[in-house]
Design a protein around this motif. Structure first.
Motif, PDB file in Angstrom:
ATOM      1  N   ASP A  58       0.821  -1.209   0.000  1.00 57.69           N
ATOM      2  CA  ASP A  58       0.000   0.000   0.000  1.00 57.69           C
ATOM      3  C   ASP A  58       0.857   1.262   0.000  1.00 57.69           C
ATOM      4  N   LEU A 144       5.198  -6.495  11.269  1.00 60.01           N
ATOM      5  CA  LEU A 144       3.829  -7.024  11.197  1.00 60.01           C
ATOM      6  C   LEU A 144       3.924  -8.438  10.650  1.00 60.01           C
ATOM      7  N   ASN A 148      -2.201 -11.864  14.823  1.00 59.56           N
ATOM      8  CA  ASN A 148      -2.949 -11.614  16.048  1.00 59.56           C
ATOM      9  C   ASN A 148      -4.301 -12.315  15.920  1.00 59.56           C
ATOM     10  N   PRO A 150      -7.795 -13.073  17.611  1.00 62.08           N
ATOM     11  CA  PRO A 150      -8.587 -12.555  18.728  1.00 62.08           C
ATOM     12  C   PRO A 150      -9.080 -13.699  19.614  1.00 62.08           C
ATOM     13  N   ILE A 182     -13.732 -11.017   9.715  1.00 65.08           N
ATOM     14  CA  ILE A 182     -13.665 -10.241  10.967  1.00 65.08           C
ATOM     15  C   ILE A 182     -12.443  -9.338  10.883  1.00 65.08           C
ATOM     16  N   GLY A 183     -12.661  -8.028  10.973  1.00 62.41           N
ATOM     17  CA  GLY A 183     -11.536  -7.091  10.931  1.00 62.41           C
ATOM     18  C   GLY A 183     -11.517  -6.289   9.642  1.00 62.41           C
ATOM     19  N   GLY A 185      -9.025  -3.574   8.830  1.00 64.83           N
ATOM     20  CA  GLY A 185      -7.849  -2.709   8.652  1.00 64.83           C
ATOM     21  C   GLY A 185      -7.493  -2.769   7.171  1.00 64.83           C
ATOM     22  N   CYS A 186      -6.239  -2.469   6.860  1.00 66.01           N
ATOM     23  CA  CYS A 186      -5.793  -2.507   5.453  1.00 66.01           C
ATOM     24  C   CYS A 186      -6.090  -3.871   4.842  1.00 66.01           C
ATOM     25  N   GLY A 188      -8.367  -6.338   5.712  1.00 67.02           N
ATOM     26  CA  GLY A 188      -9.786  -6.623   5.497  1.00 67.02           C
ATOM     27  C   GLY A 188     -10.332  -5.860   4.298  1.00 67.02           C
ATOM     28  N   ARG A 207     -15.507  -3.455  13.408  1.00 67.67           N
ATOM     29  CA  ARG A 207     -15.584  -2.827  14.726  1.00 67.67           C
ATOM     30  C   ARG A 207     -15.281  -1.332  14.598  1.00 67.67           C
ATOM     31  N   GLN A 210     -11.994   2.559   8.917  1.00 63.08           N
ATOM     32  CA  GLN A 210     -10.724   3.263   8.712  1.00 63.08           C
ATOM     33  C   GLN A 210     -10.856   4.240   7.554  1.00 63.08           C
ATOM     34  N   ARG A 306      -3.311   3.823  10.519  1.00 63.15           N
ATOM     35  CA  ARG A 306      -2.887   3.662   9.139  1.00 63.15           C
ATOM     36  C   ARG A 306      -4.069   3.863   8.180  1.00 63.15           C
ATOM     37  N   ALA A 356      -9.213 -11.243   9.704  1.00 62.54           N
ATOM     38  CA  ALA A 356      -8.331 -10.188   9.169  1.00 62.54           C
ATOM     39  C   ALA A 356      -7.973  -9.278  10.335  1.00 62.54           C
ATOM     40  N   THR A 357      -7.481  -9.911  11.405  1.00 66.91           N
ATOM     41  CA  THR A 357      -7.352  -9.212  12.691  1.00 66.91           C
ATOM     42  C   THR A 357      -5.935  -8.714  12.985  1.00 66.91           C
ATOM     43  N   PHE A 359      -1.785  -8.057  13.343  1.00 64.36           N
ATOM     44  CA  PHE A 359      -0.547  -8.697  13.823  1.00 64.36           C
ATOM     45  C   PHE A 359      -0.196  -8.215  15.226  1.00 64.36           C
ATOM     46  N   TYR A 472      -2.750   0.053  16.899  1.00 67.08           N
ATOM     47  CA  TYR A 472      -1.405  -0.377  17.307  1.00 67.08           C
ATOM     48  C   TYR A 472      -0.382   0.755  17.303  1.00 67.08           C
TER      49      TYR A 472
END
Ligand code: NA7
Length: 506
Positions: A58, A144, A148, A150, A182-183, A185-186, A188, A207, A210, A306, A356-357, A359, A472
């Motif tokens: 990215d 990363l 991680n 959950p 689930i998730g 961030g970049c 997901g 949740r 972004q 991010r 997709a939770t 790191f 994070y």
């Protein structure tokens, strides 16, 4: 140099990802003996592991690839995971590194041998455990890398397959399948629009939304004219690498700053406000339902987490209002045998769950146990305040160890350039040991704390200290362990030449 001193000096590089391979190339060119230990059966690190549909960098590949990578025939402006792997294989071939790498072998712990000034490096491979010895160690284990997972009630009860995005199975057929993600961030957001093409239905559990940046041509190949210039105009590739960094550098240098005189409920500076407005316009241009625009509008200021680079023409926003996708924002009550019960008690039956939770971003060097001078472990040193390093790479009590992309390095320089600078720095230190017949070099505790106190103070004025952000970038210790408050220009300046007044050399 004393040929024997050079000949007797051995470096162990942990990891054959982008950092470790860069180290290997530089050590090889310098004629320093080294060996790379890689836990996977192949090079590439994060790009070997992250092969979920849609995985790509990215930041522009122009400055993601290395300075020595100019002859690699790059095709995409933002490399896909497949192209990135091609690049790492090209590096191995181009620099003849294959014989220098031991695969399927993981470093589990390291102990500094005081008497001999050597690292005893414990590794676990197909033939069991053994101990390797090295004068110096370069850690290229990445920032990363460790997934991680959950802890969600009932997740073990789910009857179907489930996996983390960094553990995407080979040859999986999702045709007609109902998949939960689930998730968001970049990872997901990158995955979802590609997953839609493969699966029957995608249910997204978000949740926190972004900020999205719509980039024209993000998914496209570079134009043929650019590829022609790459092949035919000397220095063109490196010039564009230079230009793209020095083009965005000044913007990035300012975008993280909080303007104390700026009064706005959502943002921290005029530049930040402009970024927010641009992103909201992008949401509005894509989504018909204003309630959905609201749901997809983050509460935190842009850049305090991010931001997610997406294609301007095809992203999650282009699939969100189709029948192929359900967005759930009420949270997760529990997982059960057939699917996920959301925060409002509604059951979503699915065939597959994808995590997709992210790191373990703040667990630097995890799960290795590293014991330095006097039997102190890095975990003990970092117990208070979390991970720290001097210039992101050196730690007091841990001689002859350099960490690539270590604590507080994220944000200032593109990761490839941070690797190059750190290695350039580490090799000057090693050269000093070899030329002067010394055995160990380490940062003093004073210099480490001086650097970290200043760093924490400046970081406290940056966007990631904003109380509205929760990610994070900021840790439970009330500081950032990952972000650098310094600009790329500053990092380059202080890493060009080691300051030996800050070191103890024995
Ligand atoms: P991130 O950015 O850490 O995102 C992880 C996502 O997973 C984020 O949306 C989290 O929500 C979500 N998450 C984590 N734990 C849970 C639980 N327990 N329940 C629900 N949702 C959860 O990782 P990525 O892999 O997307 O990106 C990593 C980097 O790759 C990125 O920084 C770029 O540099 C490229 P949250 O925001 O915590 O509410």
């Amino acid at each position: 140099p004393d040929p024997e001193a050079l000949d007797n000096f051995e470096v162990l590089v942990i990891g054959g990802g982008m950092g470790g391979l860069n180290s290997a190339v530089q050590l090889k060119r310098a004629g320093i003996h080294f060996h790379v230990i890689e836990k996977n059966p192949d090079v590439g690190g994060t790009w070997y592991e992250n092969r979920y549909p849609g995985a790509r960098v990215d930041t522009p590949s122009r400055f993601y690839l290395n300075l020595f990578g100019v002859d690699f025939p790059q095709e995409y402006a933002f490399g896909t995971h497949v192209e990135n792997q091609k690049y790492y294989h090209w590096v191995v071939d181009e620099f003849g590194l294959d014989g220098d790498i031991t695969y399927n072998t993981e470093v589990t712990s390291m102990v500094w041998d005081e008497a001999d000034s050597m690292w005893d490096v414990h590794v676990k491979g197909p033939d069991g455990e053994r101990v390797l010895r090295a004068n110096a160690v370069i850690s290229g284990v990445g920032f990363l890398n460790r997934p991680n997972m959950p802890v969600i009630e009932g997740m073990d009860e789910f009857k179907g397959p489930s996996w983390h995005t960094a553990r995407w199975p080979d040859n999986v057929d999702l045709t007609g399948k109902k998949v939960a993600v689930i998730g968001t961030g970049c990872t997901g957001y990158q995955l979802i629009p590609e997953l839609v093409k493969l699966a029957g239905h995608v249910t997204v559990f978000q949740r926190t939304p972004q900020w999205l940046m719509g980039i024209p041509g993000y998914l496209s190949k570079l134009p043929e004219q650019v590829l022609w210039l790459d092949r035919n105009l000397p220095y063109y590739t490196n010039f564009t690498r230079f230009k793209s960094f020095y083009g965005t550098g000044p913007y990035l240098a300012r975008v993280f700053d909080v303007d104390p005189d700026f009064d706005d409920p959502h943002t921290v500076s005029p530049l930040n406000k402009a970024a927010r407005e641009r992103s909201i316009e992008f949401l509005q241009s894509k989504l018909k339902d204003p309630r959905l625009v609201e749901v997809m509008t983050p509460k935190h200021p842009p850049w305090s987490a991010r931001p997610v680079a997406v294609d301007a023409d095809y992203s999650i926003l282009d699939v969100l209002e189709t029948d192929d996708v359900t967005l759930v924002t009420s949270g997760i009550n529990r997982i059960n045998a057939t699917g996920i019960e959301d925060g409002e008690g509604v059951q979503h039956d699915v065939d597959v769950i994808v995590y997709a939770t992210g790191f373990k971003a703040n667990d630097f060097l995890y799960p290795m146990e590293i014991t330095g001078r006097g039997g102190q472990t890095i975990g003990e040193l970092w117990a208070e305040g979390g991970p720290r390093a001097y210039l992101g790479c050196m730690i007091p009590g841990f001689p002859n160890l350099w960490v690539l992309y270590g604590p507080n390095t994220n944000g200032g320089l593109p990761v490839s350039q941070y690797h190059e600078m750190t290695m350039f720095y580490a090799m000057q230190c090693m050269e000093k040991l070899i030329l002067e017949g010394k055995h160990s070099i380490e940062v003093t505790a004073d210099a480490y704390w001086r650097y970290n106190k200043e760093l924490d103070a400046i970081n406290g004025t940056k966007l990631w200290a904003d109380p509205r952000a929760n990610n994070y970038y900021w840790t439970k210790h009330g500081r950032s362990a990952s972000q650098t408050p310094y600009t790329g220009f500053e990092v380059r300046n202080f890493m060009l030449k080691p300051d030996y007044d800050d070191m103890e050399i024995r």
